[in-house]
Write a protein that holds these residues in place. Structure first.
Motif, PDB file in Angstrom:
ATOM      1  N   MET A   1      50.798  40.219  51.926  1.00 43.13           N
ATOM      2  CA  MET A   1      50.120  40.574  50.665  1.00 43.13           C
ATOM      3  C   MET A   1      50.808  41.762  50.010  1.00 43.13           C
ATOM      4  O   MET A   1      51.165  42.721  50.671  1.00 43.13           O
ATOM      5  CB  MET A   1      48.655  40.960  50.957  1.00 43.13           C
ATOM      6  N   ALA A   2      50.945  41.657  48.684  1.00 40.55           N
ATOM      7  CA  ALA A   2      51.550  42.775  47.950  1.00 40.55           C
ATOM      8  C   ALA A   2      50.593  43.975  47.973  1.00 40.55           C
ATOM      9  O   ALA A   2      49.379  43.792  48.105  1.00 40.55           O
ATOM     10  CB  ALA A   2      51.813  42.357  46.520  1.00 40.55           C
ATOM     11  N   ILE A   3      51.138  45.161  47.867  1.00 37.76           N
ATOM     12  CA  ILE A   3      50.307  46.370  47.837  1.00 37.76           C
ATOM     13  C   ILE A   3      49.734  46.512  46.432  1.00 37.76           C
ATOM     14  O   ILE A   3      50.483  46.492  45.459  1.00 37.76           O
ATOM     15  CB  ILE A   3      51.149  47.609  48.202  1.00 37.76           C
ATOM     16  N   SER A   4      48.412  46.651  46.339  1.00 39.06           N
ATOM     17  CA  SER A   4      47.806  46.676  44.995  1.00 39.06           C
ATOM     18  C   SER A   4      47.983  48.040  44.333  1.00 39.06           C
ATOM     19  O   SER A   4      47.921  49.085  44.987  1.00 39.06           O
ATOM     20  CB  SER A   4      46.327  46.294  45.068  1.00 39.06           C
ATOM     21  N   ILE A   5      48.223  47.981  43.034  1.00 42.57           N
ATOM     22  CA  ILE A   5      48.287  49.190  42.198  1.00 42.57           C
ATOM     23  C   ILE A   5      46.978  49.232  41.419  1.00 42.57           C
ATOM     24  O   ILE A   5      46.635  48.267  40.732  1.00 42.57           O
ATOM     25  CB  ILE A   5      49.470  49.109  41.200  1.00 42.57           C
ATOM     26  N   LYS A   6      46.249  50.325  41.552  1.00 42.11           N
ATOM     27  CA  LYS A   6      44.923  50.374  40.933  1.00 42.11           C
ATOM     28  C   LYS A   6      45.018  50.742  39.453  1.00 42.11           C
ATOM     29  O   LYS A   6      45.822  51.583  39.052  1.00 42.11           O
ATOM     30  CB  LYS A   6      44.039  51.394  41.670  1.00 42.11           C
ATOM     31  N   SER A   7      44.135  50.112  38.689  1.00 46.09           N
ATOM     32  CA  SER A   7      44.028  50.427  37.260  1.00 46.09           C
ATOM     33  C   SER A   7      43.275  51.744  37.094  1.00 46.09           C
ATOM     34  O   SER A   7      42.648  52.235  38.051  1.00 46.09           O
ATOM     35  CB  SER A   7      43.260  49.314  36.543  1.00 46.09           C
ATOM     36  N   ASP A   8      43.303  52.288  35.887  1.00 46.58           N
ATOM     37  CA  ASP A   8      42.570  53.537  35.623  1.00 46.58           C
ATOM     38  C   ASP A   8      41.085  53.378  35.927  1.00 46.58           C
ATOM     39  O   ASP A   8      40.457  54.276  36.472  1.00 46.58           O
ATOM     40  CB  ASP A   8      42.747  53.971  34.160  1.00 46.58           C
ATOM     41  N   ARG A   9      40.543  52.208  35.593  1.00 42.60           N
ATOM     42  CA  ARG A   9      39.121  51.967  35.862  1.00 42.60           C
ATOM     43  C   ARG A   9      38.852  51.948  37.366  1.00 42.60           C
ATOM     44  O   ARG A   9      37.883  52.553  37.845  1.00 42.60           O
ATOM     45  CB  ARG A   9      38.695  50.631  35.236  1.00 42.60           C
ATOM     46  N   GLU A  10      39.719  51.276  38.108  1.00 42.18           N
ATOM     47  CA  GLU A  10      39.539  51.220  39.564  1.00 42.18           C
ATOM     48  C   GLU A  10      39.651  52.620  40.178  1.00 42.18           C
ATOM     49  O   GLU A  10      38.900  52.979  41.085  1.00 42.18           O
ATOM     50  CB  GLU A  10      40.581  50.290  40.186  1.00 42.18           C
ATOM     51  N   ILE A  11      40.577  53.401  39.660  1.00 39.68           N
ATOM     52  CA  ILE A  11      40.763  54.770  40.186  1.00 39.68           C
ATOM     53  C   ILE A  11      39.515  55.602  39.922  1.00 39.68           C
ATOM     54  O   ILE A  11      39.059  56.357  40.783  1.00 39.68           O
ATOM     55  CB  ILE A  11      42.034  55.413  39.561  1.00 39.68           C
ATOM     56  N   GLU A  12      38.928  55.426  38.750  1.00 38.96           N
ATOM     57  CA  GLU A  12      37.689  56.148  38.410  1.00 38.96           C
ATOM     58  C   GLU A  12      36.587  55.800  39.425  1.00 38.96           C
ATOM     59  O   GLU A  12      35.895  56.689  39.912  1.00 38.96           O
ATOM     60  CB  GLU A  12      37.253  55.736  36.994  1.00 38.96           C
ATOM     61  N   LEU A  13      36.455  54.525  39.763  1.00 35.13           N
ATOM     62  CA  LEU A  13      35.427  54.103  40.727  1.00 35.13           C
ATOM     63  C   LEU A  13      35.745  54.660  42.122  1.00 35.13           C
ATOM     64  O   LEU A  13      34.844  55.075  42.856  1.00 35.13           O
ATOM     65  CB  LEU A  13      35.320  52.576  40.756  1.00 35.13           C
ATOM     66  N   MET A  14      37.008  54.707  42.467  1.00 38.40           N
ATOM     67  CA  MET A  14      37.385  55.236  43.790  1.00 38.40           C
ATOM     68  C   MET A  14      37.195  56.747  43.854  1.00 38.40           C
ATOM     69  O   MET A  14      36.895  57.298  44.911  1.00 38.40           O
ATOM     70  CB  MET A  14      38.819  54.831  44.151  1.00 38.40           C
ATOM     71  N   ARG A  15      37.360  57.424  42.717  1.00 41.56           N
ATOM     72  CA  ARG A  15      37.060  58.873  42.664  1.00 41.56           C
ATOM     73  C   ARG A  15      35.583  59.103  42.962  1.00 41.56           C
ATOM     74  O   ARG A  15      35.227  60.019  43.706  1.00 41.56           O
ATOM     75  CB  ARG A  15      37.373  59.445  41.277  1.00 41.56           C
ATOM     76  N   GLU A  16      34.745  58.265  42.359  1.00 47.89           N
ATOM     77  CA  GLU A  16      33.299  58.432  42.562  1.00 47.89           C
ATOM     78  C   GLU A  16      32.923  58.080  44.011  1.00 47.89           C
ATOM     79  O   GLU A  16      32.151  58.802  44.641  1.00 47.89           O
ATOM     80  CB  GLU A  16      32.531  57.575  41.542  1.00 47.89           C
ATOM     81  N   ALA A  17      33.479  57.006  44.538  1.00 50.96           N
ATOM     82  CA  ALA A  17      33.234  56.649  45.942  1.00 50.96           C
ATOM     83  C   ALA A  17      33.651  57.812  46.847  1.00 50.96           C
ATOM     84  O   ALA A  17      32.932  58.197  47.776  1.00 50.96           O
ATOM     85  CB  ALA A  17      34.003  55.379  46.311  1.00 50.96           C
ATOM     86  N   GLY A  18      34.812  58.388  46.567  1.00 47.11           N
ATOM     87  CA  GLY A  18      35.342  59.480  47.379  1.00 47.11           C
ATOM     88  C   GLY A  18      34.499  60.741  47.273  1.00 47.11           C
ATOM     89  O   GLY A  18      34.283  61.446  48.258  1.00 47.11           O
ATOM     90  N   ARG A  19      34.017  61.013  46.065  1.00 44.19           N
ATOM     91  CA  ARG A  19      33.181  62.199  45.847  1.00 44.19           C
ATOM     92  C   ARG A  19      31.908  62.083  46.692  1.00 44.19           C
ATOM     93  O   ARG A  19      31.505  63.027  47.378  1.00 44.19           O
ATOM     94  CB  ARG A  19      32.830  62.307  44.355  1.00 44.19           C
ATOM     95  N   ILE A  20      31.295  60.907  46.664  1.00 42.50           N
ATOM     96  CA  ILE A  20      30.062  60.684  47.428  1.00 42.50           C
ATOM     97  C   ILE A  20      30.347  60.752  48.931  1.00 42.50           C
ATOM     98  O   ILE A  20      29.576  61.324  49.704  1.00 42.50           O
ATOM     99  CB  ILE A  20      29.421  59.338  47.020  1.00 42.50           C
ATOM    100  N   LEU A  21      31.479  60.232  49.341  1.00 44.96           N
ATOM    101  CA  LEU A  21      31.846  60.279  50.763  1.00 44.96           C
ATOM    102  C   LEU A  21      32.083  61.716  51.222  1.00 44.96           C
ATOM    103  O   LEU A  21      31.671  62.115  52.321  1.00 44.96           O
ATOM    104  CB  LEU A  21      33.079  59.408  51.009  1.00 44.96           C
ATOM    105  N   ALA A  22      32.714  62.523  50.363  1.00 46.65           N
ATOM    106  CA  ALA A  22      32.941  63.935  50.704  1.00 46.65           C
ATOM    107  C   ALA A  22      31.608  64.653  50.876  1.00 46.65           C
ATOM    108  O   ALA A  22      31.421  65.440  51.813  1.00 46.65           O
ATOM    109  CB  ALA A  22      33.774  64.608  49.614  1.00 46.65           C
ATOM    110  N   ILE A  23      30.658  64.376  49.993  1.00 48.31           N
ATOM    111  CA  ILE A  23      29.324  64.986  50.104  1.00 48.31           C
ATOM    112  C   ILE A  23      28.659  64.527  51.402  1.00 48.31           C
ATOM    113  O   ILE A  23      28.052  65.331  52.119  1.00 48.31           O
ATOM    114  CB  ILE A  23      28.444  64.595  48.890  1.00 48.31           C
TER     115      ILE A  23
END
Ligand code: MF3
Ligand code: CO
Length: 250
Positions: A1-23
Motif C-alpha cells: 500500500m502506498a503511504i497516504s498523504i493527508k489533506s489539510d482537512r484530514e490534518i485538522e481532524l488529526m490535530r484535534e484527535a491528538g489534542r484530545i489524546l494529549a489531554i
C-alpha cells in the motif's frame, strides 16, 4: 500500500484527535497512584476519551479487550488491564492509548514511575523519551524512515539499553496502523522517503536488559525475555517540509 498523504482537512481532524489524546494522557498521569488497579486506569481512560466525543481505538481492535494498554515493569506493550493487578510503589507503568475523532486516529504512549523508583528505572524512562525526541530531529521531507530508526537505536544503545525488534512504529490516519512500518533499529534498507503530509506514530520500546521479548498466554502481553524493565514513549507526528509537528502533545 502506498503511504497516504493527508489533506489539510484530514490534518485538522488529526490535530484535534491528538489534542484530545494529549489531554487524556495528562489526566491519566495525574490520576495514577499506588493501590489502584490497571482496570481502574483503563476505565478512567475510556471515560475521558468518550467525554470528548471520541472512541477509544484499541477497544476490540483485533480482539484487544480494553481501551488503554497498561504495561507494568517487564511488560513491554499491550498489557491487558485487570481488576486483580494493583499498581505499587516503585513500579513503572506504560500507558498506551488511541483515540478516533471523526474517523481519524491518534496514537500515543507514556511511561510513568510510581512514587520512588530505582535509578535504573528512572534512567530507562528518561532515555526512552529522549529516543523519541532524537528521532524527530531527523524528520523532514526528504529524510528516510531509516533515519528515525538509527536515531532511536543509537541513543538507546549509547546508554546501555536495547531496542525491541518485534514491534515497530507505523503510519497512522484513517486507520490505526498504516504504511510505512517505522522500526526502532537499523535495517539494510534505508526505508521509505518521507514527504510532507505523512503522519507517523513513532514509538521507541526500550529494554533495560536484552532485546528479546516473548508473548504471554493471553496472546497480547509482550514481556522481556530476561525479566528486565521496559519503557515505551510514543507520539503521532505530521511530517512537514522542514521538520515535523507533534500532534499528540499539548
Ligand atoms: N500503540 C500500539 C500499536 O501501535 C497500540 C496497540 S493497539 C491494540 O500497536 F489494540 F492492539 F492493543
Ligand atoms: Co502505535
Amino acid at each position: 500500500m502506498a503511504i497516504s498523504i493527508k489533506s489539510d482537512r484530514e490534518i485538522e481532524l488529526m490535530r484535534e484527535a491528538g489534542r484530545i489524546l494529549a489531554i487524556t494522557h495528562e489526566e491519566l498521569s495525574k490520576a495514577l497512584h499506588e493501590g489502584m488497579t490497571t482496570y481502574d486506569i483503563d476505565k478512567l481512560g475510556e471515560e475521558i476519551i468518550r467525554s470528548y466525543g471520541c472512541v477509544p481505538s484499541f477497544l476490540n481492535y483485533q480482539g484487544y479487550p480494553a481501551s488503554i494498554c497498561v504495561s507494568v515493569n517487564d511488560e513491554v506493550v499491550h498489557g491487558i488491564p485487570s481488576r486483580k493487578h494493583f499498581i505499587k510503589e516503585g513500579d513503572i507503568v506504560s500507558l498506551d492509548a488511541g483515540v478516533i475523532y471523526k474517523g481519524y486516529h491518534s496514537d500515543a504512549a507514556r511511561t510513568h514511575g510510581i512514587g520512588c523508583i530505582s535509578e535504573e528505572a528512572d534512567k530507562l524512562i528518561r532515555i526512552t523519551k529522549e529516543c523519541f525526541f532524537e528521532a524527530i530531529k531527523e524528520v523532514r521531507e526528504g529524510a528516510h524512515v531509516g533515519d528515525i530508526s538509527r536515531a532511536v537505536q543509537t541513543h538507546a544503545e549509547n546508554n546501555g539499553f536495547s531496542v525491541v525488534r518485534e514491534l515497530v512504529g507505523h503510519g497512522v490516519g484513517a486507520n490505526l496502523h498504516e504504511d510505512p512500518q517505522v522500526p526502532n533499529f537499523v535495517q539494510k534498507r534505508r526505508g521509505a522517503r518521507l514527504q510532507a503530509g505523512m503522519t507517523l506514530a513513532i514509538e521507541p520500546m526500550i529494554n533495560a536488559g536484552g532485546q528479546n521479548v516473548k508473548w504471554l498466554d493471553d496472546d497480547w502481553t509482550v514481556v522481556t525475555e530476561d525479566g528486565s524493565l521496559s519503557a515505551h514513549y510514543e507520539n503521532t507526528i505530521l511530517v512537514t517540509k522542514d521538520g515535523c509537528e507533534l500532534l499528540s502533545v499539548q
